[in-house]
Design a protein around this motif. Structure first.
Motif, PDB file in Angstrom:
ATOM      1  N   LEU A  49       1.017  -0.851   0.018  1.00  0.00           N
ATOM      2  CA  LEU A  49       0.070   0.166  -0.099  1.00  0.00           C
ATOM      3  C   LEU A  49       1.147   1.092  -0.049  1.00  0.00           C
ATOM      4  O   LEU A  49       2.161   1.334   0.490  1.00  0.00           O
ATOM      5  N   LEU A  50       0.273   2.219  -0.897  1.00  0.00           N
ATOM      6  CA  LEU A  50       1.388   3.031  -0.582  1.00  0.00           C
ATOM      7  C   LEU A  50       0.807   3.733  -0.028  1.00  0.00           C
ATOM      8  O   LEU A  50      -1.075   4.489   0.294  1.00  0.00           O
ATOM      9  N   LEU A  51       0.820   5.266   1.083  1.00  0.00           N
ATOM     10  CA  LEU A  51       1.024   5.549   2.215  1.00  0.00           C
ATOM     11  C   LEU A  51       0.964   7.074   2.233  1.00  0.00           C
ATOM     12  O   LEU A  51       2.664   7.155   1.547  1.00  0.00           O
ATOM     13  N   PRO A  52       0.094   8.224   2.122  1.00  0.00           N
ATOM     14  CA  PRO A  52      -0.043   9.578   2.129  1.00  0.00           C
ATOM     15  C   PRO A  52       0.888   9.918   3.578  1.00  0.00           C
ATOM     16  O   PRO A  52       1.259   9.331   3.911  1.00  0.00           O
ATOM     17  N   ALA A  53       1.098  11.243   3.098  1.00  0.00           N
ATOM     18  CA  ALA A  53       2.018  11.803   4.166  1.00  0.00           C
ATOM     19  C   ALA A  53       1.305  11.919   5.103  1.00  0.00           C
ATOM     20  O   ALA A  53       0.545  12.205   5.036  1.00  0.00           O
ATOM     21  N   VAL A  54       1.871  12.309   6.702  1.00  0.00           N
ATOM     22  CA  VAL A  54       1.255  12.646   7.501  1.00  0.00           C
ATOM     23  C   VAL A  54       0.908  13.881   7.056  1.00  0.00           C
ATOM     24  O   VAL A  54       1.519  14.749   7.620  1.00  0.00           O
ATOM     25  N   SER A  55      -0.368  14.130   7.919  1.00  0.00           N
ATOM     26  CA  SER A  55      -1.085  15.255   7.343  1.00  0.00           C
ATOM     27  C   SER A  55      -1.200  16.194   9.132  1.00  0.00           C
ATOM     28  O   SER A  55      -2.257  15.420   9.491  1.00  0.00           O
ATOM     29  N   MET A  56      -1.288  17.013   9.144  1.00  0.00           N
ATOM     30  CA  MET A  56      -1.223  17.766  10.546  1.00  0.00           C
ATOM     31  C   MET A  56      -2.745  18.448  10.819  1.00  0.00           C
ATOM     32  O   MET A  56      -2.149  19.765  11.137  1.00  0.00           O
ATOM     33  N   THR A  57      -2.882  19.035   9.166  1.00  0.00           N
ATOM     34  CA  THR A  57      -4.351  20.035   8.700  1.00  0.00           C
ATOM     35  C   THR A  57      -4.728  19.186   8.954  1.00  0.00           C
ATOM     36  O   THR A  57      -6.551  20.021   8.870  1.00  0.00           O
ATOM     37  N   LEU A  58      -5.258  18.251   9.264  1.00  0.00           N
ATOM     38  CA  LEU A  58      -6.861  17.684   8.547  1.00  0.00           C
ATOM     39  C   LEU A  58      -6.534  17.157  10.178  1.00  0.00           C
ATOM     40  O   LEU A  58      -6.572  16.299  10.961  1.00  0.00           O
ATOM     41  N   THR A  59      -7.624  18.055  11.121  1.00  0.00           N
ATOM     42  CA  THR A  59      -7.891  18.015  12.368  1.00  0.00           C
ATOM     43  C   THR A  59      -9.485  17.100  12.616  1.00  0.00           C
ATOM     44  O   THR A  59      -9.266  16.052  13.468  1.00  0.00           O
ATOM     45  N   ASN A  60     -10.182  16.802  11.934  1.00  0.00           N
ATOM     46  CA  ASN A  60     -11.161  15.482  11.804  1.00  0.00           C
ATOM     47  C   ASN A  60     -11.054  14.333  11.595  1.00  0.00           C
ATOM     48  O   ASN A  60     -11.967  13.620  11.821  1.00  0.00           O
ATOM     49  N   GLY A  61     -10.036  13.999  10.136  1.00  0.00           N
ATOM     50  CA  GLY A  61      -9.913  13.637  10.160  1.00  0.00           C
ATOM     51  C   GLY A  61     -11.180  12.254   8.775  1.00  0.00           C
ATOM     52  O   GLY A  61     -11.020  11.110   8.349  1.00  0.00           O
ATOM     53  N   VAL A  62     -11.943  12.921   8.468  1.00  0.00           N
ATOM     54  CA  VAL A  62     -13.281  12.351   7.717  1.00  0.00           C
ATOM     55  C   VAL A  62     -13.363  13.653   6.636  1.00  0.00           C
ATOM     56  O   VAL A  62     -13.336  14.641   6.453  1.00  0.00           O
TER      57      VAL A  62
END
Length: 67
Positions: A49-62
């Protein structure tokens, strides 16, 4: 980054929690890999699986929802 997952990884929720530090971001992994189900129990062989970069801007996860 690519990772190998198997049925032992249980679900994309678990993968997201481990690698993205937020289980609710499982949909980002699914979207990048053409998946729509977080369940990994049906895997008979390891899958990359390709993983996206960790995002610190996505706070609600949906995706597409705002707080």
């Amino acid at each position: 980054m690519f990772i190998e997952v198997t049925a032992a990884d249980i679900s994309l929720y678990h993968v997201a929690a481990k690698h993205l530090r937020d289980a609710t971001q499982w949909w980002r992994i699914a979207q990048m890999n053409g998946m729509d189900d977080p369940d990994l129990s049906g895997l008979e062989a390891p899958v990359s699986l390709l993983l996206p970069a960790v995002s610190m801007t996505l706070t609600n996860g949906v995706s597409e929802l705002s707080a």
